[in-house]
Design a protein around this motif. Structure first.
Motif, PDB file in Angstrom:
ATOM      1  N   PRO A   1       0.695  -1.313  -0.053  1.00 50.54           N
ATOM      2  CA  PRO A   1      -0.027  -0.004   0.049  1.00 50.54           C
ATOM      3  C   PRO A   1       0.719   1.276   0.036  1.00 50.54           C
ATOM      4  O   PRO A   1       2.107   1.107   0.712  1.00 50.54           O
ATOM      5  CB  PRO A   1      -0.936  -0.051   1.231  1.00 50.54           C
ATOM      6  N   THR A   2       0.216   2.418  -0.659  1.00 48.98           N
ATOM      7  CA  THR A   2       1.129   3.563  -0.494  1.00 48.98           C
ATOM      8  C   THR A   2       0.909   4.048   0.647  1.00 48.98           C
ATOM      9  O   THR A   2       2.048   4.889   1.246  1.00 48.98           O
ATOM     10  CB  THR A   2       0.586   4.615  -1.621  1.00 48.98           C
ATOM     11  N   SER A   3      -0.216   4.023   1.279  1.00 49.27           N
ATOM     12  CA  SER A   3      -0.291   4.358   2.811  1.00 49.27           C
ATOM     13  C   SER A   3      -1.787   3.701   3.279  1.00 49.27           C
ATOM     14  O   SER A   3      -2.471   3.060   2.621  1.00 49.27           O
ATOM     15  CB  SER A   3      -0.853   5.759   3.070  1.00 49.27           C
ATOM     16  N   GLY A   4      -1.935   3.762   4.703  1.00 50.93           N
ATOM     17  CA  GLY A   4      -2.934   2.792   5.137  1.00 50.93           C
ATOM     18  C   GLY A   4      -2.744   1.756   5.853  1.00 50.93           C
ATOM     19  O   GLY A   4      -1.506   1.393   5.687  1.00 50.93           O
ATOM     20  N   GLU A   5      -3.567   1.188   6.437  1.00 54.68           N
ATOM     21  CA  GLU A   5      -3.213  -0.036   7.214  1.00 54.68           C
ATOM     22  C   GLU A   5      -4.204  -1.309   7.079  1.00 54.68           C
ATOM     23  O   GLU A   5      -5.286  -1.122   6.735  1.00 54.68           O
ATOM     24  CB  GLU A   5      -3.319   0.239   8.897  1.00 54.68           C
ATOM     25  N   ILE A   6      -3.511  -2.605   7.299  1.00 52.64           N
ATOM     26  CA  ILE A   6      -4.448  -3.779   7.186  1.00 52.64           C
ATOM     27  C   ILE A   6      -4.249  -4.349   8.430  1.00 52.64           C
ATOM     28  O   ILE A   6      -2.892  -4.598   8.944  1.00 52.64           O
ATOM     29  CB  ILE A   6      -4.204  -4.572   5.851  1.00 52.64           C
ATOM     30  N   TYR A   7      -5.256  -4.753   8.866  1.00 56.54           N
ATOM     31  CA  TYR A   7      -5.257  -5.590  10.472  1.00 56.54           C
ATOM     32  C   TYR A   7      -6.022  -7.054  10.157  1.00 56.54           C
ATOM     33  O   TYR A   7      -6.953  -7.103   9.696  1.00 56.54           O
ATOM     34  CB  TYR A   7      -5.852  -4.624  11.784  1.00 56.54           C
ATOM     35  N   LEU A   8      -5.146  -7.937  10.541  1.00 52.77           N
ATOM     36  CA  LEU A   8      -5.757  -9.247  10.465  1.00 52.77           C
ATOM     37  C   LEU A   8      -5.815  -9.746  11.873  1.00 52.77           C
ATOM     38  O   LEU A   8      -4.865  -9.919  12.778  1.00 52.77           O
ATOM     39  CB  LEU A   8      -4.645 -10.286   9.780  1.00 52.77           C
ATOM     40  N   ASP A   9      -7.019 -10.075  12.514  1.00 49.95           N
ATOM     41  CA  ASP A   9      -7.118 -10.420  13.951  1.00 49.95           C
ATOM     42  C   ASP A   9      -6.618  -9.428  14.772  1.00 49.95           C
ATOM     43  O   ASP A   9      -6.105  -9.930  15.983  1.00 49.95           O
ATOM     44  CB  ASP A   9      -6.555 -12.008  14.232  1.00 49.95           C
ATOM     45  N   GLY A  10      -6.832  -8.138  14.353  1.00 49.90           N
ATOM     46  CA  GLY A  10      -6.100  -7.060  15.334  1.00 49.90           C
ATOM     47  C   GLY A  10      -4.701  -6.875  15.073  1.00 49.90           C
ATOM     48  O   GLY A  10      -4.128  -5.824  15.898  1.00 49.90           O
ATOM     49  N   VAL A  11      -3.934  -7.612  14.168  1.00 55.82           N
ATOM     50  CA  VAL A  11      -2.412  -7.377  14.473  1.00 55.82           C
ATOM     51  C   VAL A  11      -2.204  -6.804  12.859  1.00 55.82           C
ATOM     52  O   VAL A  11      -2.695  -7.303  11.794  1.00 55.82           O
ATOM     53  CB  VAL A  11      -1.832  -8.745  14.482  1.00 55.82           C
ATOM     54  N   ARG A  12      -1.601  -5.764  12.894  1.00 55.17           N
ATOM     55  CA  ARG A  12      -1.230  -4.830  11.696  1.00 55.17           C
ATOM     56  C   ARG A  12      -0.541  -5.848  10.784  1.00 55.17           C
ATOM     57  O   ARG A  12       0.596  -6.447  11.009  1.00 55.17           O
ATOM     58  CB  ARG A  12      -0.347  -3.738  11.989  1.00 55.17           C
ATOM     59  N   MET A  13      -0.791  -5.990   9.435  1.00 53.98           N
ATOM     60  CA  MET A  13      -0.169  -6.685   8.304  1.00 53.98           C
ATOM     61  C   MET A  13       1.069  -6.131   7.956  1.00 53.98           C
ATOM     62  O   MET A  13       0.921  -5.039   7.814  1.00 53.98           O
ATOM     63  CB  MET A  13      -1.134  -7.267   7.210  1.00 53.98           C
ATOM     64  N   GLY A  14       2.137  -6.632   7.349  1.00 53.13           N
ATOM     65  CA  GLY A  14       3.231  -6.068   6.940  1.00 53.13           C
ATOM     66  C   GLY A  14       4.215  -5.586   7.865  1.00 53.13           C
ATOM     67  O   GLY A  14       5.397  -5.187   7.540  1.00 53.13           O
ATOM     68  N   LYS A  15       3.809  -5.564   9.150  1.00 52.93           N
ATOM     69  CA  LYS A  15       4.764  -5.265  10.119  1.00 52.93           C
ATOM     70  C   LYS A  15       5.206  -6.288  11.059  1.00 52.93           C
ATOM     71  O   LYS A  15       6.357  -6.240  11.749  1.00 52.93           O
ATOM     72  CB  LYS A  15       4.118  -4.199  11.096  1.00 52.93           C
ATOM     73  N   ALA A  16       4.481  -7.460  10.948  1.00 51.19           N
ATOM     74  CA  ALA A  16       5.061  -8.662  11.697  1.00 51.19           C
ATOM     75  C   ALA A  16       5.995  -9.239  11.020  1.00 51.19           C
ATOM     76  O   ALA A  16       6.369  -8.718   9.995  1.00 51.19           O
ATOM     77  CB  ALA A  16       3.786  -9.561  11.639  1.00 51.19           C
ATOM     78  N   SER A  17       6.875  -9.893  11.829  1.00 51.78           N
ATOM     79  CA  SER A  17       8.032 -10.475  11.281  1.00 51.78           C
ATOM     80  C   SER A  17       8.106 -12.058  11.607  1.00 51.78           C
ATOM     81  O   SER A  17       7.544 -12.435  12.409  1.00 51.78           O
ATOM     82  CB  SER A  17       9.294 -10.091  11.834  1.00 51.78           C
ATOM     83  N   GLY A  18       8.959 -12.783  10.556  1.00 47.73           N
ATOM     84  CA  GLY A  18       9.312 -14.388  10.801  1.00 47.73           C
ATOM     85  C   GLY A  18       8.046 -15.017  11.004  1.00 47.73           C
ATOM     86  O   GLY A  18       7.064 -14.966   9.995  1.00 47.73           O
ATOM     87  N   LYS A  19       7.632 -15.751  12.211  1.00 43.48           N
ATOM     88  CA  LYS A  19       6.815 -16.904  12.234  1.00 43.48           C
ATOM     89  C   LYS A  19       5.167 -16.054  12.194  1.00 43.48           C
ATOM     90  O   LYS A  19       4.390 -16.747  11.492  1.00 43.48           O
ATOM     91  CB  LYS A  19       7.046 -17.397  13.677  1.00 43.48           C
ATOM     92  N   GLU A  20       5.245 -14.928  12.739  1.00 46.14           N
ATOM     93  CA  GLU A  20       3.802 -14.284  12.753  1.00 46.14           C
ATOM     94  C   GLU A  20       3.465 -13.800  11.123  1.00 46.14           C
ATOM     95  O   GLU A  20       2.546 -13.899  10.921  1.00 46.14           O
ATOM     96  CB  GLU A  20       3.777 -12.916  13.596  1.00 46.14           C
TER      97      GLU A  20
END
Ligand code: ATP
Ligand code: MG
Length: 276
Positions: free
Chosen positions: A74-93
């Motif tokens: 995305p150019t801007s904005g956020e996506i949350y999966l089950d309350g967790v921000r996507m694209g910011k999680a790392s590794g296993k998550e």
């Protein structure tokens, strides 16, 4: 086969399974300008719900789905999966987030390797996630083929040895094999004839009930969207212009939604029902 609006969605209670907040995507144009394919798109989706995204060709539906699938940044904005921000999680998550959302395309078979058997095609996502044990392929493929209403003997076939409807069922089996929470369908049944589309629609409703799946449908067929979805989001030039319960879709107020409906629906007064 109209579904009931889920109570959680109607009341907007609890954490949505998927939430998009002010999502924007701008593509650079050769002339130095930008094309805003998605502008400040926001909506929420609750577990067990089906959301339909409609709008004319080029209004940004697939761009939105690709951002949700992390195929586009995305150019801007956020996506949350089950309350967790996507694209910011790392590794296993991050892997777990990828497992939770799967997609079925218009002609998924184009993505199938013609040299792979159906069993290998269905099990490939498990293999990619390191979840496939040696010798398990045939048994797993047979189980998922059965789930989508295909005989186990299809496991040994190749993509060219099946009809379009059978290939889409294999694509659904492949999407199910990682036991996702959400499945995105981008024009997944558009290329099929009406009777095959109806059979797949019934299958999807059955699977949704059995597995408490959440569905996101992009389709031009408003009658299909109305029968499959609880709520409908209407997009126009990259923006959400209306969000309406599917059961109230024909009473939608926005002029663009009305235009979209009048182009698709034809009400036969004598039978008082909507026909394609
Ligand atoms: N990778 C890209 N680079 C530049 N422009 C793009 C790219 N992908 C899509 N677009 C443009 O963004 C706009 C939205 O495209 P998108 O594919 O999201 O539309 P859509 O609503 O899915 O249309 P359709 O119903 O025809 O599938 C279009 O004008 C398209 O040309
Ligand atoms: Mg599209």
């Amino acid at each position: 086969m109209t579904l009931q609006t889920s109570l959680a969605a109607e009341a907007g209670v609890g954490t949505p399974i998927l939430e998009v907040k002010s999502l924007c995507k701008a593509f650079p144009l050769p002339n130095g300008g930008t094309l805003e394919a998605c502008k400040e798109v926001s909506w929420s989706l609750w577990r067990g719900e089906s959301l339909g995204i409609v709008g004319e060709s080029g209004c940004g539906k697939s761009t939105l789905m690709k951002m949700i699938m992390r195929m586009l940044e995305p150019t801007s904005g956020e996506i949350y999966l089950d309350g967790v921000r996507m694209g910011k999680a790392s590794g296993k998550e991050a892997r777990e987030q990828r497992r939770k959302i799967q997609m079925v395309f218009q002609d998924s078979s184009q993505a199938f390797d013609p040299r792979m058997t159906v069993a290998d095609i269905i099990c490939e996502p498990l293999y990619n996630f390191g979840l496939l044990k040696r010798g398990e392929t045939l048994a797993i493929a047979t189980r998922y083929l059965d789930m989508v209403g295909l005989d186990g003997s299809f496991a040994k076939r190749y993509p060219h040895e099946m009809s379009g409807g059978q290939r889409q069922r294999v694509a659904i089996a492949r999407a199910l094999v990682l036991e996702p929470d959400i499945i995105v369908f981008d024009e997944a049944t558009s290329a099929l004839d009406v009777s095959v589309q109806d059979a797949i629609a019934k299958l999807l409703v059955k699977l949704q009930k059995e597995k408490n799946l959440t569905y996101l449908f992009v389709a031009h067929d408003i009658a299909f969207i109305r029968s499959m979805c609880h709520r409908v989001v209407v997009m126009y030039y990259g923006e959400v212009v209306e969000e309406v319960a599917a059961k109230h879709l024909t009473e939608a107020k926005h002029p663009y939604t009305r235009k979209l409906l009048s182009a698709v629906f034809e009400v036969t007064p004598e039978r008082k029902r909507v026909v394609r």
